[in-house]
Write an enzyme that holds these catalytic residues in place. Structure first.
Site, PDB file in Angstrom:
ATOM      1  N   LYS A  85      25.481 -34.803 -14.417  1.00 34.94           N
ATOM      2  CA  LYS A  85      24.447 -33.903 -13.887  1.00 34.94           C
ATOM      3  C   LYS A  85      23.067 -34.516 -14.112  1.00 34.94           C
ATOM      4  CE  LYS A  85      22.815 -29.998 -15.923  1.00 34.94           C
ATOM      5  NZ  LYS A  85      21.395 -29.902 -15.581  1.00 34.94           N
ATOM      6  N   HIS A 109      18.589 -34.214 -13.247  1.00 36.47           N
ATOM      7  CA  HIS A 109      17.388 -33.545 -12.726  1.00 36.47           C
ATOM      8  C   HIS A 109      16.540 -34.691 -12.200  1.00 36.47           C
ATOM      9  CE1 HIS A 109      17.909 -29.459 -14.143  1.00 36.47           C
ATOM     10  NE2 HIS A 109      18.097 -29.839 -15.381  1.00 36.47           N
ATOM     11  N   LYS A 143      18.576 -26.287  -8.485  1.00 34.55           N
ATOM     12  CA  LYS A 143      18.296 -24.841  -8.457  1.00 34.55           C
ATOM     13  C   LYS A 143      17.422 -24.468  -7.269  1.00 34.55           C
ATOM     14  CE  LYS A 143      18.761 -24.399 -13.497  1.00 34.55           C
ATOM     15  NZ  LYS A 143      18.751 -25.831 -13.927  1.00 34.55           N
TER      16      LYS A 143
END
Ligand code: 5BU
Length: 267
Positions: free
Chosen positions: A60, A62, A93
């Site tokens: 994962k 960002h 998100k």
């Protein structure tokens, strides 16, 4: 061990290639660990992934915390994930209207071109999932959305009728691989699993071998409890990347999550 043995109904219900890739990689590496590789320099991120990659089931990112991002450097991150067959999950998100989400999936970082999974809030309505799917279609790729049904942070507003609506929509949309659930509270997770049923995944941040409240409102539950309560992937960041020995930590999280899955499945 065959994936169907440990994943049970999740394996038979989830036939999309990305879901199958995740479950197969998890079985190969005996791990439900999705590493939250929250590093701000590509060289650090690459070194981390290359060292702990064999103990992971997914990666994962960002992308917008990376300070020295280049397309070429990010290509190396994608290649490092591919080397050990990890889904690359951008925890973006998204929360805008569908058409803007589609554009944001392209934009500077070209997320649609490399991410297999993204997170989205449903606060703006159901078209956000279509926006993500349209962007993947634009670049001839496929991907899946994890909708935020819960969060791990203190005082968040993802509960009650809102969370129910997220689950209802996600269960009815093929583009939704599953949901984000709160790994710090097994009882909330158990409730989420009862609403989700067996046919979608639940991935859980807010897990650490050291349970308790942490900086800036983050809360941690134990990975074993999260998996027993219905989590299919434990999202672990600082528990691994801030450990003195990240490889030993990754192995410990892999072991705790895998043993819990075996216990849950009775395999
Ligand atoms: P940590 O270092 O294990 O606390 O990192 C957790 C990661 O999971 C971090 O990348 C967060 O952005 C991400 N996260 C979270 O902590 N809680 C949530 O509810 C969601 C994502 Br959604």
């Amino acid at each position: 061990m065959e994936p169907a043995e440990v994943w049970g109904e999740r394996w038979s219900a989830m036939t999309a290639p990305i879901a199958r890739q995740y479950m197969t990689t998890a079985v190969r590496s005996n791990s439900l660990v999705c590493l939250a590789a929250d590093k701000s320099r590509i060289s650090d991120l690459l070194a981390l992934v290359r060292s702990v990659g064999p103990f992971l089931a997914a990666l994962k990112t960002h992308v917008d915390v990376v300070e020295d991002w280049t397309e070429e450097g990010w290509g190396e991150v994608r290649a490092a994930a591919d080397d050990v067959d990890l889904l690359l999950f951008e925890d973006r998100k998204f929360a805008d209207i569908g058409g803007i989400t589609q554009k944001q999936m392209h934009g500077l970082y070209g997320i649609a071109g490399w991410a297999d999974l993204v997170t989205a809030h449903l606060i703006s309505g159901p078209d956000i999932v279509d926006g993500c799917m349209a962007a993947w279609a634009d670049v001839g790729r496929n991907g899946g959305v994890l909708l935020l049904a819960q969060m791990s942070s203190r005082g968040n507003l993802l509960a009650g009728a809102y969370s129910d609506a997220v689950v209802a929509h996600g269960r009815s949309h093929d583009g939704v691989m599953g949901f984000i659930g709160n790994g710090s509270r097994p009882e909330e997770l158990r409730d989420l699993r009862s609403r989700v049923g067996e046919e979608r995944m639940i991935w859980t941040p807010g897990v650490n071998l050291v349970v308790g409240d942490c900086v800036m409102g983050q809360r941690y539950g134990h990975p074993r409890e999260a998996v027993l309560a219905g989590s299919d992937a434990i999202i672990v960041g600082s528990g691994i990347h801030k450990a003195d020995d990240p490889v030993a930590a990754a192995k410990a999280y892999a072991e705790a999550s895998w043993q819990a899955l075996l216990e849950r499945s009775g395999a």
